[in-house]
Motif scaffolding. Sequence first.
Motif, mmCIF file in Angstrom:
data_model
loop_
_atom_site.group_PDB
_atom_site.id
_atom_site.type_symbol
_atom_site.label_atom_id
_atom_site.label_comp_id
_atom_site.label_asym_id
_atom_site.label_seq_id
_atom_site.Cartn_x
_atom_site.Cartn_y
_atom_site.Cartn_z
ATOM 1 N N LEU A 77 0.735 -1.299 0.182
ATOM 2 C CA LEU A 77 -0.165 0.165 -0.188
ATOM 3 C C LEU A 77 0.827 1.295 0.033
ATOM 4 C CD1 LEU A 77 -2.647 1.153 -0.011
ATOM 5 C CD2 LEU A 77 -2.752 0.976 2.760
ATOM 6 N N ARG A 78 2.028 1.304 0.869
ATOM 7 C CA ARG A 78 3.015 2.439 0.876
ATOM 8 C C ARG A 78 3.661 2.447 -0.562
ATOM 9 N NH1 ARG A 78 4.384 1.068 5.828
ATOM 10 N NH2 ARG A 78 5.877 -0.260 5.268
ATOM 11 N N LYS A 79 3.853 1.516 -1.313
ATOM 12 C CA LYS A 79 4.440 1.679 -2.574
ATOM 13 C C LYS A 79 3.673 2.284 -3.497
ATOM 14 C CE LYS A 79 7.979 -2.208 -1.911
ATOM 15 N NZ LYS A 79 8.547 -3.251 -2.517
ATOM 16 N N THR A 80 2.180 1.781 -3.422
ATOM 17 C CA THR A 80 1.446 2.245 -4.209
ATOM 18 C C THR A 80 0.960 3.692 -4.351
ATOM 19 O OG1 THR A 80 0.210 0.049 -4.221
ATOM 20 C CG2 THR A 80 -0.976 1.978 -5.089
ATOM 21 N N LEU A 81 0.587 4.374 -2.921
ATOM 22 C CA LEU A 81 0.471 5.573 -2.319
ATOM 23 C C LEU A 81 1.405 6.467 -2.561
ATOM 24 C CD1 LEU A 81 -1.845 5.116 0.495
ATOM 25 C CD2 LEU A 81 -2.342 5.714 -1.824
ATOM 26 N N LYS A 82 2.746 6.065 -2.482
ATOM 27 C CA LYS A 82 3.932 6.989 -2.571
ATOM 28 C C LYS A 82 4.203 7.918 -3.773
ATOM 29 C CE LYS A 82 8.967 7.233 -1.166
ATOM 30 N NZ LYS A 82 10.032 6.530 -1.034
ATOM 31 N N PRO A 83 4.124 7.376 -5.011
ATOM 32 C CA PRO A 83 4.084 8.166 -6.042
ATOM 33 C C PRO A 83 3.004 9.288 -6.119
ATOM 34 C CG PRO A 83 4.289 5.980 -6.954
ATOM 35 C CD PRO A 83 4.057 5.888 -5.109
ATOM 36 N N MET A 129 1.484 10.534 -3.431
ATOM 37 C CA MET A 129 1.907 11.613 -2.487
ATOM 38 C C MET A 129 2.830 12.542 -2.924
ATOM 39 S SD MET A 129 1.132 9.575 1.327
ATOM 40 C CE MET A 129 2.845 8.893 1.093
ATOM 41 N N GLU A 130 3.895 11.907 -3.714
ATOM 42 C CA GLU A 130 4.892 12.874 -4.110
ATOM 43 C C GLU A 130 4.398 13.835 -5.125
ATOM 44 O OE1 GLU A 130 8.668 14.180 -4.599
ATOM 45 O OE2 GLU A 130 8.141 13.083 -3.030
ATOM 46 N N LYS A 131 3.401 13.293 -5.933
ATOM 47 C CA LYS A 131 2.993 14.405 -7.121
ATOM 48 C C LYS A 131 2.002 15.430 -6.321
ATOM 49 C CE LYS A 131 0.231 13.851 -11.194
ATOM 50 N NZ LYS A 131 -0.702 13.070 -12.018
ATOM 51 N N ALA A 189 3.110 19.540 -6.489
ATOM 52 C CA ALA A 189 1.933 20.317 -6.873
ATOM 53 C C ALA A 189 1.977 21.243 -5.937
ATOM 54 C CB ALA A 189 0.644 19.541 -7.278
ATOM 55 N N ARG A 190 1.928 21.233 -4.658
ATOM 56 C CA ARG A 190 1.633 22.119 -3.515
ATOM 57 C C ARG A 190 3.071 23.032 -3.635
ATOM 58 N NH1 ARG A 190 0.205 17.934 -0.245
ATOM 59 N NH2 ARG A 190 2.247 17.831 0.674
#
Length: 77
Positions: free
Chosen positions: A13-19, A21-23, A27-28
């Motif tokens: 799940l972390r590997k899936t969400l990391k990109p 979150m980084e995107k 953007a912020r």
Amino acid sequence: MGVPRRPGDAAELRKTLKPLMEKRRRARINESLSQLKGLILPLIGKDSLTRVTEKAIGPVSAGLGSCPPAASLTATC
């Protein structure tokens, strides 16, 4: 998302969400930089910004100028 059922699920799940979150983080950051630029440019003008940019980049380009062309791609000269 819920509770992981297997020990490896949390890591997957972390590997899936990391990109993602980084995107969002990038953007912020880019949005904040755009707002800052919008606030600063009218105050200092383009000429001042050009001078500041040249002062900031000058030492970097001077340092790279002393390296041979092939070595400028690496950190060591």
